[in-house]
Design a protein around this motif. Structure first.
Motif, PDB file in Angstrom:
ATOM      1  N   ARG A  34      92.713   0.397  38.011  1.00 29.16           N
ATOM      2  CA  ARG A  34      94.162   0.493  37.382  1.00 29.16           C
ATOM      3  C   ARG A  34      94.100   1.025  35.957  1.00 29.16           C
ATOM      4  N   ILE A  35      93.012   0.303  35.282  1.00 30.08           N
ATOM      5  CA  ILE A  35      92.797   0.850  34.086  1.00 30.08           C
ATOM      6  C   ILE A  35      92.369   2.149  33.710  1.00 30.08           C
ATOM      7  N   LYS A  36      91.553   2.305  34.628  1.00 26.50           N
ATOM      8  CA  LYS A  36      91.085   3.985  34.565  1.00 26.50           C
ATOM      9  C   LYS A  36      92.309   4.610  34.625  1.00 26.50           C
ATOM     10  N   GLU A  37      93.155   4.456  35.618  1.00 29.21           N
ATOM     11  CA  GLU A  37      94.250   5.320  35.984  1.00 29.21           C
ATOM     12  C   GLU A  37      95.310   5.439  35.003  1.00 29.21           C
ATOM     13  N   SER A  38      95.633   4.130  34.201  1.00 34.98           N
ATOM     14  CA  SER A  38      96.481   4.128  33.247  1.00 34.98           C
ATOM     15  C   SER A  38      96.178   4.894  31.955  1.00 34.98           C
ATOM     16  N   LEU A  39      94.700   4.942  31.644  1.00 37.19           N
ATOM     17  CA  LEU A  39      94.269   5.842  30.549  1.00 37.19           C
ATOM     18  C   LEU A  39      93.795   7.189  30.930  1.00 37.19           C
ATOM     19  N   ALA A  40      93.971   7.581  32.244  1.00 32.51           N
ATOM     20  CA  ALA A  40      93.556   8.647  32.709  1.00 32.51           C
ATOM     21  C   ALA A  40      91.981   8.939  32.333  1.00 32.51           C
ATOM     22  N   LEU A  41      91.147   8.338  32.626  1.00 25.99           N
ATOM     23  CA  LEU A  41      89.798   8.149  32.393  1.00 25.99           C
ATOM     24  C   LEU A  41      89.095   8.852  33.530  1.00 25.99           C
ATOM     25  N   SER A  42      88.393   9.676  33.191  1.00 27.39           N
ATOM     26  CA  SER A  42      87.343  10.370  34.297  1.00 27.39           C
ATOM     27  C   SER A  42      86.333   9.388  34.614  1.00 27.39           C
ATOM     28  N   ASP A  43      85.423   9.618  35.453  1.00 29.26           N
ATOM     29  CA  ASP A  43      84.334   8.795  35.885  1.00 29.26           C
ATOM     30  C   ASP A  43      83.317   8.563  34.856  1.00 29.26           C
ATOM     31  N   THR A  44      83.043   9.582  34.075  1.00 31.55           N
ATOM     32  CA  THR A  44      82.305   9.613  32.922  1.00 31.55           C
ATOM     33  C   THR A  44      82.751   8.892  31.797  1.00 31.55           C
ATOM     34  N   ALA A  45      84.148   9.011  31.699  1.00 36.08           N
ATOM     35  CA  ALA A  45      84.752   8.198  30.331  1.00 36.08           C
ATOM     36  C   ALA A  45      84.518   6.642  30.835  1.00 36.08           C
ATOM     37  N   LEU A  46      85.050   6.544  32.032  1.00 31.39           N
ATOM     38  CA  LEU A  46      84.779   5.030  32.393  1.00 31.39           C
ATOM     39  C   LEU A  46      83.582   4.514  32.319  1.00 31.39           C
ATOM     40  N   GLY A  47      82.511   5.246  32.647  1.00 28.35           N
ATOM     41  CA  GLY A  47      81.168   5.024  32.590  1.00 28.35           C
ATOM     42  C   GLY A  47      80.809   4.394  30.932  1.00 28.35           C
ATOM     43  N   ILE A  48      81.318   5.333  29.956  1.00 29.06           N
ATOM     44  CA  ILE A  48      81.033   5.224  28.489  1.00 29.06           C
ATOM     45  C   ILE A  48      81.785   4.141  28.234  1.00 29.06           C
ATOM     46  N   SER A  49      82.889   3.673  28.792  1.00 26.98           N
ATOM     47  CA  SER A  49      83.623   2.489  28.350  1.00 26.98           C
ATOM     48  C   SER A  49      82.827   1.015  28.845  1.00 26.98           C
ATOM     49  N   LEU A  50      82.587   1.360  30.113  1.00 30.99           N
ATOM     50  CA  LEU A  50      81.682   0.210  30.718  1.00 30.99           C
ATOM     51  C   LEU A  50      80.504  -0.098  29.927  1.00 30.99           C
ATOM     52  N   PHE A  51      79.666   1.075  29.431  1.00 34.59           N
ATOM     53  CA  PHE A  51      78.503   0.796  28.559  1.00 34.59           C
ATOM     54  C   PHE A  51      78.811   0.034  27.419  1.00 34.59           C
ATOM     55  N   ALA A  52      80.098   0.121  26.756  1.00 35.20           N
ATOM     56  CA  ALA A  52      80.395  -0.975  25.740  1.00 35.20           C
ATOM     57  C   ALA A  52      80.289  -2.224  25.980  1.00 35.20           C
ATOM     58  N   PHE A  53      80.707  -2.418  27.190  1.00 39.87           N
ATOM     59  CA  PHE A  53      80.676  -3.968  27.902  1.00 39.87           C
ATOM     60  C   PHE A  53      79.223  -4.366  27.914  1.00 39.87           C
ATOM     61  N   ALA A  54      78.514  -3.432  28.413  1.00 43.23           N
ATOM     62  CA  ALA A  54      76.954  -3.771  28.327  1.00 43.23           C
ATOM     63  C   ALA A  54      76.405  -3.785  26.967  1.00 43.23           C
ATOM     64  N   LEU A  55      76.717  -3.049  26.289  1.00 47.04           N
ATOM     65  CA  LEU A  55      76.017  -3.085  24.876  1.00 47.04           C
ATOM     66  C   LEU A  55      76.475  -4.338  24.237  1.00 47.04           C
ATOM     67  N   GLY A  56      77.779  -4.842  24.270  1.00 43.69           N
ATOM     68  CA  GLY A  56      78.204  -6.138  23.653  1.00 43.69           C
ATOM     69  C   GLY A  56      77.566  -7.281  24.225  1.00 43.69           C
ATOM     70  N   ALA A  57      76.975  -7.206  25.559  1.00 38.58           N
ATOM     71  CA  ALA A  57      76.282  -8.528  26.206  1.00 38.58           C
ATOM     72  C   ALA A  57      74.756  -8.543  25.891  1.00 38.58           C
ATOM     73  N   ILE A  58      74.141  -6.979  25.682  1.00 37.87           N
ATOM     74  CA  ILE A  58      72.914  -6.947  25.486  1.00 37.87           C
ATOM     75  C   ILE A  58      72.632  -7.524  23.975  1.00 37.87           C
ATOM     76  N   ILE A  59      73.580  -7.275  23.188  1.00 37.06           N
ATOM     77  CA  ILE A  59      73.656  -7.532  21.882  1.00 37.06           C
ATOM     78  C   ILE A  59      73.756  -9.141  21.598  1.00 37.06           C
ATOM     79  N   ALA A  60      74.477  -9.677  22.447  1.00 34.90           N
ATOM     80  CA  ALA A  60      74.794 -11.176  22.215  1.00 34.90           C
ATOM     81  C   ALA A  60      74.133 -12.138  22.827  1.00 34.90           C
ATOM     82  N   MET A  61      73.380 -11.583  24.160  1.00 36.29           N
ATOM     83  CA  MET A  61      72.372 -12.412  24.879  1.00 36.29           C
ATOM     84  C   MET A  61      71.251 -12.826  24.105  1.00 36.29           C
ATOM     85  N   PRO A  62      70.483 -12.124  23.307  1.00 36.55           N
ATOM     86  CA  PRO A  62      69.542 -12.942  22.797  1.00 36.55           C
ATOM     87  C   PRO A  62      70.043 -13.916  21.657  1.00 36.55           C
TER      88      PRO A  62
END
Length: 384
Positions: A34-62
């Motif tokens: 629903r977030i993907k549809e509400s912001l009209a994100l492509s699969d690639t754009a959603l993947g980039i957004s989810l990468f931000a999620f991953a990046l935040g975690a990878i920075i915080a875990m250590p």
């Protein structure tokens, strides 16, 4: 055992933390389409957004590894739980992709740090309990994922918007975290010392286990964030129906983890890992080759059954492969949760280039690798 009696409250409180975190991730997973549809994100754009999620975690875990020596693993887990509660609803209010990336960076950091902290805390309780209980904590996380996904699907079916779909679960997990802190979210055993460098990479003995954890949780993270998107596009169904795949996955995983410790004692850890990987391969192949509502339920349930006890076995093996159990668990957990967080953006980027179904075939290869190599890797640690 008398030595375990004082830790009953601590174990119950930690189970509550795992339940709360899983609930939040389950609620987030069913809101991704629903977030993907509400912001009209492509699969690639959603993947980039989810990468931000991953990046935040990878920075915080250590960095999360430094909190337990400073505040104690129990208090650190409570503090990070509060941060997760605050960050969870933020993606619902993002007006565009740029803001979404920023809030997902914050949510990823909170979740990644909490993952490492609560697993380290669970490891300290297990070491004082003198019996394998790690699967029970992961069972609570899976049960939370199931409840969160089911709650999200129910809210969607009743017309609740994206903001309510994350705010309401946020209230639920805030109550769970508060109850856990009130009951007994405190340290078990002596407080661990922080490594001099601030972070320890997996050594040679644990590296293979860390790789297996990475692959298993890569599959788990991709299923969490992409199963509903894939089924919605493949089946042309509304979001509440598409969420059935993750619900079947979470339910079967939770059910199998309840008996996980018994299964390891009866069949041996190497068989649990090898056979589990094979079942996951078969389930993924079924869903990708023949997507229907029925095969989605069966296939994703098979993936949940297959992966259910692999990561707990790996964490226990890693803990026994180092001088201090917490060190091995923290290294395997960091690698594993990196896979959990890298998987979704990796699938998104692949979907933009090759299509979503082809990109999801990466998960089949990951599960097959675990099937072929996991049994030997775990057996080499001389576990049961």
């Amino acid at each position: 055992m008398s030595t375990s009696q004082p830790l009953i409250k601590e174990r119950a409180a930690t189970l509550g933390v795992f339940l709360a975190n899983g609930f939040g991730i389950g609620a987030w997973a069913v809101e991704v389409p629903r977030i993907k549809e509400s912001l009209a994100l492509s699969d690639t754009a959603l993947g980039i957004s989810l990468f931000a999620f991953a990046l935040g975690a990878i920075i915080a875990m250590p960095l999360a590894g430094q909190l337990a020596p400073r505040f104690g693993s129990g208090r650190a887990t409570a503090l990070l739980g509060a941060a997760f509660v605050v960050a969870l609803p933020l993606p619902a209010f993002a007006p565009n992709m740029a803001v979404l990336c920023i809030v997902l960076l914050a949510l990823g950091a909170a979740n990644g740090a909490l993952d490492v902290s609560m697993n380290g805390h669970a490891s300290s309780i297990e070491s004082q309990w003198h019996a394998p209980i790690m699967s029970s904590f992961h069972a609570a996380w899976s049960a939370g994922g199931l409840l969160g996904a089911a709650t999200g699907a129910m809210l969607q079916k009743n017309g609740v918007g994206v903001s309510g779909g994350l705010l309401i679960p946020g209230v639920v997990i805030a109550v769970l975290f508060a109850c856990a802190a009130f009951v007994a979210l405190r340290d078990a055993g002596p407080r661990a010392a922080a490594p001099a460098s601030g972070f320890m990479w997996p050594n040679a003995a644990v590296m293979k286990l860390a790789l297996l954890a990475f692959l298993c949780m890569l599959v788990e993270g991709a299923v969490a964030d992409w199963s509903a998107v894939y089924l919605r596009s493949a089946l042309n169904q509304q979001a509440s129906v598409a969420a059935i795949g993750y619900s079947a996955f979470a339910f079967s995983m939770a059910a199998c983890r309840i008996v996980g410790d018994v299964s390891v004692r009866r069949f041996g850890s190497s068989k649990v890992v090898a056979l589990g990987g094979l079942i996951a391969v078969a389930g993924l192949a079924l869903v990708l080759s023949w997507p229907t509502v029925l095969t989605a339920c069966v296939g994703f349930a098979m993936v949940g059954i297959g992966l259910a006890n692999i990561v707990p076995v790996i964490f226990s093996a890693a803990g026994r492969s180092t001088v201090t159990p917490a060190i091995g668990v923290s290294m395997a957990a960091t690698a594993g949760y990196a896979g959990f967080l890298v998987g979704p953006p990796l699938i998104g980027l692949g979907a933009g280039l090759l299509g979503l179904r082809v990109a999801l075939c990466v998960l089949v290869m990951a599960a097959l690798t675990v099937c072929l190599l996991g049994g030997k890797a775990v057996r080499s640690t001389r576990l049961a």
